[in-house]
Design a protein around this motif. Structure first.
Motif, mmCIF file in Angstrom:
data_model
loop_
_atom_site.group_PDB
_atom_site.id
_atom_site.type_symbol
_atom_site.label_atom_id
_atom_site.label_comp_id
_atom_site.label_asym_id
_atom_site.label_seq_id
_atom_site.Cartn_x
_atom_site.Cartn_y
_atom_site.Cartn_z
ATOM 1 N N GLN A 4 0.843 -1.194 0.000
ATOM 2 C CA GLN A 4 0.000 0.000 0.000
ATOM 3 C C GLN A 4 0.877 1.243 0.000
ATOM 4 O OE1 GLN A 4 -3.535 0.044 0.011
ATOM 5 N NE2 GLN A 4 -3.082 2.129 -0.550
ATOM 6 N N ARG A 5 0.638 2.106 -0.981
ATOM 7 C CA ARG A 5 1.299 3.412 -1.030
ATOM 8 C C ARG A 5 0.246 4.450 -0.671
ATOM 9 N NH1 ARG A 5 3.393 0.265 -4.904
ATOM 10 N NH2 ARG A 5 5.643 0.279 -5.229
ATOM 11 N N ILE A 6 0.493 5.174 0.412
ATOM 12 C CA ILE A 6 -0.476 6.168 0.857
ATOM 13 C C ILE A 6 0.076 7.544 0.516
ATOM 14 C CG2 ILE A 6 -1.736 7.113 2.805
ATOM 15 C CD1 ILE A 6 -1.515 4.346 4.110
ATOM 16 N N LYS A 7 -0.555 8.186 -0.453
ATOM 17 C CA LYS A 7 -0.120 9.516 -0.887
ATOM 18 C C LYS A 7 -1.086 10.566 -0.381
ATOM 19 C CE LYS A 7 2.383 7.861 -4.818
ATOM 20 N NZ LYS A 7 2.869 8.143 -6.131
ATOM 21 N N HIS A 8 -0.641 11.797 -0.473
ATOM 22 C CA HIS A 8 -1.451 12.938 -0.041
ATOM 23 C C HIS A 8 -1.795 12.811 1.440
ATOM 24 C CE1 HIS A 8 -1.707 13.590 -4.305
ATOM 25 N NE2 HIS A 8 -2.298 12.441 -4.458
ATOM 26 N N PHE A 9 -0.820 12.326 2.202
ATOM 27 C CA PHE A 9 -1.088 12.029 3.603
ATOM 28 C C PHE A 9 -1.017 13.315 4.374
ATOM 29 C CE2 PHE A 9 -1.561 8.078 5.830
ATOM 30 C CZ PHE A 9 -1.749 8.554 7.098
ATOM 31 N N GLN A 167 16.028 11.980 -13.461
ATOM 32 C CA GLN A 167 14.987 12.499 -12.585
ATOM 33 C C GLN A 167 13.615 12.385 -13.251
ATOM 34 O OE1 GLN A 167 15.861 16.359 -10.747
ATOM 35 N NE2 GLN A 167 17.993 16.008 -11.305
ATOM 36 N N ALA A 168 13.551 12.694 -14.527
ATOM 37 C CA ALA A 168 12.283 12.601 -15.257
ATOM 38 C C ALA A 168 11.819 11.144 -15.316
ATOM 39 C CB ALA A 168 12.430 13.189 -16.661
ATOM 40 N N LEU A 169 12.752 10.219 -15.561
ATOM 41 C CA LEU A 169 12.388 8.804 -15.594
ATOM 42 C C LEU A 169 11.890 8.330 -14.220
ATOM 43 C CD1 LEU A 169 15.234 7.293 -17.793
ATOM 44 C CD2 LEU A 169 12.797 7.405 -18.320
ATOM 45 N N GLY A 170 12.497 8.835 -13.140
ATOM 46 C CA GLY A 170 12.039 8.494 -11.812
ATOM 47 C C GLY A 170 10.612 8.930 -11.562
ATOM 48 N N LEU A 171 10.281 10.143 -12.012
ATOM 49 C CA LEU A 171 8.900 10.631 -11.857
ATOM 50 C C LEU A 171 7.928 9.796 -12.670
ATOM 51 C CD1 LEU A 171 9.227 14.527 -11.901
ATOM 52 C CD2 LEU A 171 8.501 13.085 -10.018
ATOM 53 N N ILE A 172 8.322 9.437 -13.879
ATOM 54 C CA ILE A 172 7.458 8.598 -14.718
ATOM 55 C C ILE A 172 7.216 7.245 -14.035
ATOM 56 C CG2 ILE A 172 7.351 7.335 -16.908
ATOM 57 C CD1 ILE A 172 8.869 9.789 -18.143
ATOM 58 N N ALA A 173 8.272 6.659 -13.468
ATOM 59 C CA ALA A 173 8.133 5.368 -12.776
ATOM 60 C C ALA A 173 7.200 5.490 -11.570
ATOM 61 C CB ALA A 173 9.511 4.865 -12.327
ATOM 62 N N GLU A 174 7.313 6.608 -10.830
ATOM 63 C CA GLU A 174 6.423 6.831 -9.686
ATOM 64 C C GLU A 174 4.972 6.950 -10.136
ATOM 65 O OE1 GLU A 174 7.666 10.085 -7.209
ATOM 66 O OE2 GLU A 174 9.728 9.359 -7.203
ATOM 67 N N LEU A 175 4.738 7.643 -11.240
ATOM 68 C CA LEU A 175 3.374 7.784 -11.755
ATOM 69 C C LEU A 175 2.807 6.435 -12.171
ATOM 70 C CD1 LEU A 175 3.717 11.045 -13.872
ATOM 71 C CD2 LEU A 175 2.358 10.739 -11.798
ATOM 72 N N ARG A 176 3.629 5.626 -12.795
ATOM 73 C CA ARG A 176 3.163 4.296 -13.222
ATOM 74 C C ARG A 176 2.881 3.400 -12.028
ATOM 75 N NH1 ARG A 176 7.133 3.395 -18.365
ATOM 76 N NH2 ARG A 176 5.873 4.588 -19.827
ATOM 77 N N ALA A 177 3.668 3.565 -10.949
ATOM 78 C CA ALA A 177 3.504 2.719 -9.764
ATOM 79 C C ALA A 177 2.257 3.097 -8.959
ATOM 80 C CB ALA A 177 4.735 2.811 -8.877
ATOM 81 N N SER A 178 1.802 4.341 -9.121
ATOM 82 C CA SER A 178 0.667 4.771 -8.289
ATOM 83 C C SER A 178 -0.672 4.546 -8.970
ATOM 84 C CB SER A 178 0.802 6.231 -7.923
ATOM 85 O OG SER A 178 0.871 7.047 -9.065
#
Length: 178
Positions: A4-9, A167-178
């Protein structure tokens, strides 16, 4: 495995993690709480009554060794945004470390949405600077980026193009993971 990834906490993250940790320990589960820095490890250990919870710094080598030595049922990650992202998303790394285990684990990572927005804005700014840089101004795979410090003074920094891309690839990976 439950991940579980809890965002906007916002407020209440500490209370949430403390409650989950104490509840899991009271139920007989082994719990690890991973913090982004040694300072936060010390704060968690000193200010919270977390008997039975291993509070560890986010260090991939230490984490890998601890997971092999002591199989945790619950792995809680505090403030994933502040953890080193050079090897990927911390929750994904823990998930990877546990993928061959037959045991049932719960992995919970908390993320601060304000940090997400600041990080995304910073990467967007760098990409915009790169896109508007004349090809003749690119020297040695780097560009000079100009901005202002908090006091309003002009500052500059040399940034490598591969760093911006990573850095851009990291953000893309985070978006895909969420």
């Amino acid at each position: 495995m439950l991940v579980q990834r809890i965002k906007h906490f916002g407020l209440g993250k500490t209370t949430f993690l403390e409650s989950v940790a104490k509840g899991a320990v009271a139920s007989g589960f082994k719990v690890a709480l991973i913090c982004p820095s040694s300072d936060l490890v010390r704060i968690w250990r000193q200010s919270m009554d977390l008997e039975g919870v291993d509070v560890l710094p986010h260090d991939f080598a230490i984490l890998r060794r601890m997971i092999r030595q002591k199989p945790y049922d619950y792995i809680l990650l505090d403030d994933c945004n502040s953890m080193d992202q050079s090897q990927g998303d911390p929750v994904t790394l823990v998930e990877y470390l546990l993928k061959h285990k037959a045991d049932k684990q719960v992995i919970i990572g908390t993320y601060d949405s304000d940090t997400d927005n600041r990080k995304a804005n910073f990467v967007e700014w760098q990409l915009t600077e790169l896109a508007t840089t004349n090809e003749s101004d690119i020297e040695g795979g780097s560009i000079e980026i100009y901005g202002e410090d908090p006091e309003g003074r002009e500052v500059s920094s040399e940034v490598s193009i591969p760093d911006i891309a990573n850095q851009a690839l990291g953000l893309i990976a985070e978006l895909r993971a969420s």
